[in-house]
Structures are given as C-alpha cells and as structure tokens.
Motif scaffolding. Structure first.
Motif, mmCIF file in Angstrom:
data_model
loop_
_atom_site.group_PDB
_atom_site.id
_atom_site.type_symbol
_atom_site.label_atom_id
_atom_site.label_comp_id
_atom_site.label_asym_id
_atom_site.label_seq_id
_atom_site.Cartn_x
_atom_site.Cartn_y
_atom_site.Cartn_z
ATOM 1 N N MET A 76 -14.970 4.217 -38.188
ATOM 2 C CA MET A 76 -15.232 3.811 -39.569
ATOM 3 C C MET A 76 -14.658 2.420 -39.871
ATOM 4 S SD MET A 76 -17.251 5.927 -40.909
ATOM 5 C CE MET A 76 -17.314 5.242 -42.566
ATOM 6 N N ILE A 77 -13.531 2.077 -39.261
ATOM 7 C CA ILE A 77 -13.034 0.702 -39.471
ATOM 8 C C ILE A 77 -14.073 -0.274 -38.960
ATOM 9 C CG2 ILE A 77 -11.290 -1.030 -38.952
ATOM 10 C CD1 ILE A 77 -9.253 0.824 -38.687
ATOM 11 N N ILE A 112 -13.283 9.102 -34.905
ATOM 12 C CA ILE A 112 -14.173 8.980 -36.064
ATOM 13 C C ILE A 112 -13.566 7.984 -37.050
ATOM 14 C CG2 ILE A 112 -15.098 10.192 -38.062
ATOM 15 C CD1 ILE A 112 -15.373 12.664 -36.377
ATOM 16 N N ALA A 113 -12.265 8.128 -37.281
ATOM 17 C CA ALA A 113 -11.608 7.200 -38.198
ATOM 18 C C ALA A 113 -11.708 5.776 -37.675
ATOM 19 C CB ALA A 113 -10.147 7.604 -38.395
ATOM 20 N N LEU A 171 -11.366 13.332 -33.811
ATOM 21 C CA LEU A 171 -11.216 12.989 -35.233
ATOM 22 C C LEU A 171 -10.668 11.577 -35.384
ATOM 23 C CD1 LEU A 171 -9.766 16.305 -36.703
ATOM 24 C CD2 LEU A 171 -12.091 15.436 -36.853
ATOM 25 N N PHE A 172 -9.670 11.269 -34.568
ATOM 26 C CA PHE A 172 -9.084 9.937 -34.636
ATOM 27 C C PHE A 172 -10.142 8.872 -34.361
ATOM 28 C CE2 PHE A 172 -7.005 6.389 -32.371
ATOM 29 C CZ PHE A 172 -6.236 5.918 -33.416
#
Ligand code: HEM
Ligand SMILES: [Cu+2]
Lengths: 208, 557
Positions: free
Chosen positions: A46-47, A42-43, A39-40
């Motif tokens: 996105m950046i 994925i974040a 999940l991290f």
C-alpha cells in the motif's frame, strides 16, 4: 513469581517460533508467521501503491512529461538490472526447494547466488544514479524518480539483509530442515515482493 | 448496588501475581503478556489524553475572548495542532488498541496474541512517538493543523514540523504492527468451537478496523515521506510553483484519515455491542447485521475520502460520487444504532456507569452521525467547511462517540483487568459531569459554524464572544469531570472491593476466567457454553436455562 511468569510466556513463544524443533510440533503450535508476513506485505504494497498513484497523478496533471529539460533516460542498464532482479527470484526459489529436501548446502548456495545478484542490482542502481545527469530537486520527475527508486532500493537492501541473516543462521546445524524453514520462506516471500514492486516501477517510470 | 454480594462469589482458582509486591514492575518492562501490554497501552494513552486535554484547555482559554491575548497566535496554532495529533494518534487509536489487546485473546479463548513479541514492540513505539511530538514545543511546535497541508506545513518552522512527521510515522508503524497482530489473532487463534459467526462483536469490529489500518496507514506514510522531502530537501512534490501538486497530498492524507475516523470508531462500536446486551440482559439485536455492517463500513470508508476535499477544486462529477458514497455510509452506521436501541428496548437495564456511558455514546454519536450526513451534502459543506460546524461534528463523533465508548469500556472491563470493582457513585458523577460539560462545550459550536466562525484562528469576530465563553466554561467542566474518574480508577485499583470472575453475569469467554486472569489466561480450557449474547431474559420460558448457563460461566446468581 513474576520472573517465572515471564519465563512461561517466553517458553510458549519460543515453541511457537520453534526453529530448532522437530517437525512434529507443527500441529501442536500452529505457525501463523507466514500469515503475518503476508499481512505485512499488504501494508508495504500500500505504501508503494500510494507513491505510484502520486507519481501517476503528477504525470497526469503536468503539461509536459517529463518536464522540459530532463535528460533522456538510458534504458539499457535498468533493463539489464530488471532481468537480473527477476531471475534472482527464480534462483532463490531453488534455495527453498533445496531446504525442502533437507539440503542445507543447496540452500546456502542458491541464497548466496541471490544475494550476489541483489548486490549487482544495487551497484547498477548506484551507477545509474551517478550518470543520470539530473539531481533530486531538479523537477517533479527527477524528484519522484529518485524517491521511488531510492525507496525501492532500501527495500532491496533490507531483503538482502534477510537473505544474509538466513545464510548466517543456516550455519548452525539443524536450524533449517524440510520441516522447519520459516526463515528462508519469509525471506523468499519478501524478495518476490521487492521484485514485483520493481517490475511495476520499471514499467511506469522507464517505459510508460 | 451489586457490590455487596461480591465477596461471597467464586474464588479465583489460584492465587496469582496480584499479591506480589513487585507486581507493578512488569508494567515498565518489555513484557509479552497481552494483558500487561493492554494495560500499558491504556495507561499510557490515558496519560496522553490528559496532556491533550491540557492543550485543549489552552485553546479554549485563548478563545474565551475574541482577541488573541492569552498566547500568541503562532503558539495557538501549535496548541491545536498538537492537541489533535495527541488525541488521535496517542489517545484514541492506542486506547482502543489497549482494550483490544486485553480483551480479544480472552474473548476468543486464546493464551495470548498471535505474535507476542511484535505486540510488545508495537506498544513500545508509542512512548517515543509521543515524546517526539511533545518535544516539538521546544523547537517551535508545528502549526499547520493535524492535517499538515502543504504549503502551510512547509513554510513554517522546519524542526517542529519534522518532529511531527517523524512522530506520526512512528505511531503509524505501531498501529500497523498492532493491526497485523489483531488480524492474525482473530482469524487464527480462536478456540476450535468458535466459528466466525460465534465471535463476540468486538472481534468483528477489530477485524474491520485492523483491515482498514493495514491498507490505509501505509498511504499516509507515503504522503509523509514525500512531505518530509519537500520540507527538508526542497523537492517540488507539493509545490505548484515548481510543477508539483498540493492536492495530491490531500488525497493521500485523506485516503488514510477518513478511514482513520473509522479506525477510531469501529473498535468502540464493538465495545458498545458487548456492553449493551450484558447490561440490558437481552440478546443483541441483529448480530449479523452489526457484524457485517462493520465490514461494509470499512469497505465504504475506503472510497469516500474526498468528502474532505469538496472545496479543493474537486471536479463536480467526482464530488457527486463522493457525496453519494459518503451518504451511503450512514446506512451501515444507522443499522448499528438501530440495533443498539432495539437491544435496549424492553431490556432489564442496569443503569450503572458502564451502561450510562454506553447510552451516552449512542445518543451523542447519533448527533455526530447526523451532522456528518449534513456535511456529506456538497452545497451545505461548501457553506460550513473550515468553520466551527466541523469542530462540532468531529467532537460529537470523536468525543461523544469514541471517548464515551472508551469510558464505558473502562467501567465494564475494569473488574476483569484489576480484579476490583469501581465505585458506582463516582462513576455516575463522572458520567453526568462529562455529559453536561460535553454538550455545553460543543453543542453551541454548531451554531458558531453556521454563523461563519472559522476554525483554527486565534482571533474572531466579537459578536461570537458570549457563545465562545459558554464553550470555554463547558470545557472547564469537562476538565473537572476527569477528576472523579481518575481518583475513582486509582483508588478502586488499590482498594476497591474485590471483583468476582463474572460480576456482570456475562456470557463471553473473558468472564470465564478469574479477575484478573492468570498468565496465559485460562486454568481450564474455556468452553463455549453458548453464543456470546444468549441472555434471553425477555422470553420467560428460557429463564431457567439462562440461569443454568450463568452458573456454568461462573456468573453471580
Ligand atoms: C455518518 C457518518 C459520517 C459522515 C457522513 C461524515 C462526514 C464528514 C464530512 C463530509 C466531513 C468534512 C467536512 C469538511 O471538512 O468540510 C467530516 C469531517 C470530519 N469527520 Fe466526519 N462523518 C461521519 C462520521 C464520522 C466519524 C465516525 C468520525 C470519527 C470518529 C468523524 C470524524 C471527522 C473528523 C475528525 C472530521 C474533521 C477533519 C478535519 O478537517 O480536521 N466523522 N465528516
Ligand atoms: Cu471523512
């Protein structure tokens, strides 16, 4: 009373994070940490996607790209750098394969090699910075170039720290084993991520 | 009301921390207990709400008269900028995260969140983030609005703007860490019997909101990093004079900030979906419709951002796309509103404070949702963009929506969190004052906007003076309305009547343990006796089984 309460929750925590525990604990305390790391990432991606999109938009709306007066980009060094970084992912994978066979020495050796390749990459990057012939604020291309590669470089540094941390922790006997190797796995996942980001970056920044 | 019978009810299985003299200290520690963290979030964000409210009063006092006479215009800009930033990043986002922290592990029968330490880190980023933001008043507060569009944001005081950027980056990180935790907890930590479709709707809503946080907040971080370079190093990213493009900032900003409105409302949708069936004593209408519409909203929410940019030179065909997509969001949103109304319809309503705020939520949010659909239409939006109509819209959805919903949730879960009941009389006073003050303050703004009064300007045309005075009076009533709540909450926490495990006779798992729950939540393993909303009061034949069910879940009979 309160103290004991905190200790209780601390114990469960330690069990969930149980590095030193035998493999049997896996069923009793399912480990969601890899899921959390995914999940991290994925974040994180996105950046980078946001920054890449910004770069491509700047490029699309500019009348000329790179703007007039930007020195030619050298491709040889970043090309070699790319090859080093990509291969380091495979090297690192060997480390995890080793620990799955309970081979801590192998883990350390392969991870050490990965770290070395990471350092070479960073040095190459720095060398390139000093020889581009342009500065951060020269024009929109040079600014995005430095910010994107710099931000990626920070991630490489962080990945490097993870690798070194795993190597440091592996010095303690029985910390990692075939049954418990969250640390190496997480570091590897992160490294692959940094690697993939670089490939995209290399494509859009140097080759496109 | 029901308070009389409370003493006679089930005793909590075991004495717990509550009687301990040093109990309060844990709230100031790096605790990893999700219940402590939940309350830390709630209390902290409420304090910031009070600060944000004071800033708003500053804005309203300035606007009481047409001339900029109360504060100088530069400070006025700082007031509304910091007001909005506080309300969004320090009140609603962390406030809803506080409820989710407290309730979700309990509602799915878990001992704690998936990553307790990460959870604590997430909370402890909030106070520094808030202090960074507020300290900007000492160096010249940022004045470019909470949107911080360049070039406005890079031409003013550097220090204040830099603090704003850092603060939002810190708070955004906290929010992302929270989202990782909620997603992992909800997806991985449910008791084995609970399938996704047995989850309380609050869990679905947090799933949707957390997914949005996870994919959109990082893009804001990207935008702010670039903005920071423009501000501090003089890079040309958003400077058209040097080959950059300010519209790129707007795209990146709204790629986060439109989803952000759903990040702020979806959790509240979830809470309302919990509260209404319990107090209407009826099964929720359309469980799956509500659950899946949350997912639909989060997907659609990611592809409508440019409706904030209809006047930013967005090409016509793109405007068409964003207009249609935006209007499409009204569909899943409407599904929810209809489902709540249908749940209330024919129910055996308890009109207590929680329910009043929940109904207030539905009606006020409806107004905001409808003005949203009006704004989605390009020609109308071009007319009212950057006027008080926008201010009216956003306050109907954020105040009438999110804040009303958070209050409803406080009245609903307060007994669980503190083990004490809140006072109903003062709860109702709070509700009616809030409802009246809110509408007095914000309803006239629709008209102001249609008449063309611009937002974010300290001075305005004297023809608007009377209406603005009405708004300002409304804002005072709103400020006063928080007092009964504050005293009620503090007094009840200390000396309110003791609450039983399940004072509302609810069926979700958080009510199956004592109030407040012990460390690690459940003395006995919780059992899923029923679906979350099987109240079945409307079908007489079921009556018997429902009472049996309630005895099982320790409800008061
Ligand atoms: C049916 C759903 C909704 C629709 C169709 C909608 C539509 C819009 C549109 C088109 C705008 C841009 C107006 C302009 O600047 O010209 C806007 C602004 C805004 N909306 Fe909504 N909206 C909806 C729901 C919400 C919700 C649920 C929230 C928050 C909980 C919200 C918060 C805001 C805010 C804060 C702004 C102003 C942003 C700013 O410029 O500072 N909206 N809305
Ligand atoms: Cu929007």
């Amino acid at each position: 009373m309160q103290g004991s309460a905190i200790e209780t929750s601390q114990t469960t925590l330690d069990m969930q994070h149980g590095h030193g525990h035998a493999g049997g604990h896996h069923e009793a305390h399912p480990d969601h940490r890899i899921f959390g790391i995914v999940l991290f990432l994925i974040a994180e991606s996105m950046i980078f996607l946001g920054l890449f999109a910004a770069y491509l938009t700047f490029r699309a709306v500019s009348p000329e790209w790179p703007p007039e007066g930007t020195p030619e980009m050298e491709l040889l060094l970043p090309g070699i750098n790319t090859i080093i970084l990509i291969s380091s992912s495979f090297v690192m994978n060997q480390g995890n394969a080793a620990i799955k066979k309970n081979n801590v020495g192998g883990l350390r050796a392969w991870f050490g090699a990965t770290a070395l390749m990471g350092v070479v990459f960073l040095c190459g990057q720095l060398y390139e910075y000093f020889h581009t012939g342009f500065g951060l604020t020269d024009n929109i291309f040079t600014s995005t170039f430095y910010v994107l590669t710099g931000f990626h470089g920070l991630h490489v540094c962080f990945g490097l720290m993870l690798i070194l941390a795993v190597m440091w922790r592996s010095l303690k006997a029985d910390r990692y084993s075939s049954a418990s190797h969250f640390g190496p796995e997480a570091a590897e996942l992160y490294w692959h991520f940094v690697d993939v980001v670089w490939i995209v970056l290399f494509l859009i920044l140097y080759l496109l | 009301m029901t308070t009389a019978g409370i003493e006679t009810t089930v005793k909590p299985p075991e004495p717990h921390g509550e009687s301990d003299g040093n109990n309060w200290r844990k709230y100031f520690s790096f605790s990893t207990d999700h219940k402590v963290i939940g309350i830390q979030y709630l209390v902290t964000s409420f304090l910031f709400y009070l600060i944000g409210g004071l800033l708003a009063e500053g804005v309203r006092v300035e606007l009481a008269t047409p001339d900029p006479d109360f504060v100088d215009p530069q400070l006025y800009n700082g007031l509304f900028t910091v007001h909005a930033t506080v309300m969004i990043f320090l009140w609603i986002v962390p406030g809803t995260a506080g409820f989710a922290n407290y309730v979700i592990p309990l509602a799915i029968g878990a001992k704690d969140m998936a990553f307790p330490r990460l959870n604590a880190v997430g909370f402890w980023l909030i106070p520094p983030g808030g202090i960074l933001l507020l300290s900007s008043f000492f160096v010249g507060a940022p004045g470019a609005g909470w949107t911080s569009y360049p070039p406005l944001s890079v031409v003013g005081d550097k220090a204040g703007q830099l603090l704003w950027i850092l603060s939002v980056l810190v708070l955004g990180t906290s929010s992302i860490l929270g989202a990782i935790n909620f997603l992992s907890t909800i997806l991985k930590m449910r008791i084995p019997d609970m399938e996704l479709n047995d989850m309380p709707l609050f869990c679905w809503a947090m799933l949707a909101a957390s997914a949005l946080i996870l994919v959109s907040t990082p893009v804001l971080a990207g935008a702010l990093i670039l903005l920071c370079f423009d501000l501090m190093a003089g890079t040309p990213f958003f400077n058209p004079m040097a080959g950059g493009d300010p519209v790129v900032y707007q795209h990146m900003f709204w790629f986060y900030s439109h989803p952000a409105v759903y990040i702020m409302i979806l959790p509240v949708f979830g809470m309302i979906s919990e509260i209404i069936p319990v107090h209407a004593r009826k099964p929720i209408f359309g469980y799956q419709a509500i659950a899946y519409s949350s997912l639909a909203i989060s997907f659609l929410g990611l592809i409508v951002w440019a409706h904030h940019m209809f006047t930013s030179g967005t090409p016509g065909w793109l405007r068409m796309f964003f207009m249609i997509a935006t209007m499409a969001i009204a569909v899943p949103t409407g599904i929810k509103v209809f489902s709540w109304v249908a749940t209330i319809w024919g129910g055996k309503l308890r009109l207590n404070s929680a329910m009043l705020f929940a109904i207030g939520f539905v009606s006020m949010f409806l107004v905001g949702g409808l003005s949203g659909v009006m704004l989605a239409s390009v020609p109308f939006d071009i007319h009212v963009h950057d006027t008080y109509f926008i201010v009216a819209h956003l306050h109907y959805v954020l105040f009438g929506g999110s804040v009303f919903g958070i209050y409803a949730a406080v009245y609903h879960w307060f007994p669980k969190m503190t083990g004490r009941m809140m006072n109903e009389f003062w709860g109702k006073v709070h509700f009616f004052l809030t409802f009246f003050g809110f509408n007095l303050c914000f309803l006239p703004m629709h008209w102001l906007g249609l008449q063309g009064m611009p937002r974010r300007v300290a001075q305005y045309n004297p023809e608007f003076a009377t209406v603005n005075m009405v708004c300002t009076v409304g804002s005072f009533i709103l400020a006063i309305s928080t007092l009964p709540f504050l005293f009620n909450a503090i007094w009840s926490w200390i000396a309110g009547p003791k609450a039983s495990a399940n004072p509302w006779r609810a069926l979700t798992l958080e009510w199956q343990t004592s109030s407040p729950p012990p460390v690690e939540n459940f003395i006995e393993e919780p059992v899923l006796w029923s679906g979350p909303y099987e109240y079945g009061i409307d079908t007489l034949s079921d009556r018997q089984s429902v009472d049996e069910l309630l005895t099982e879940v320790k409800g008061e009979v």
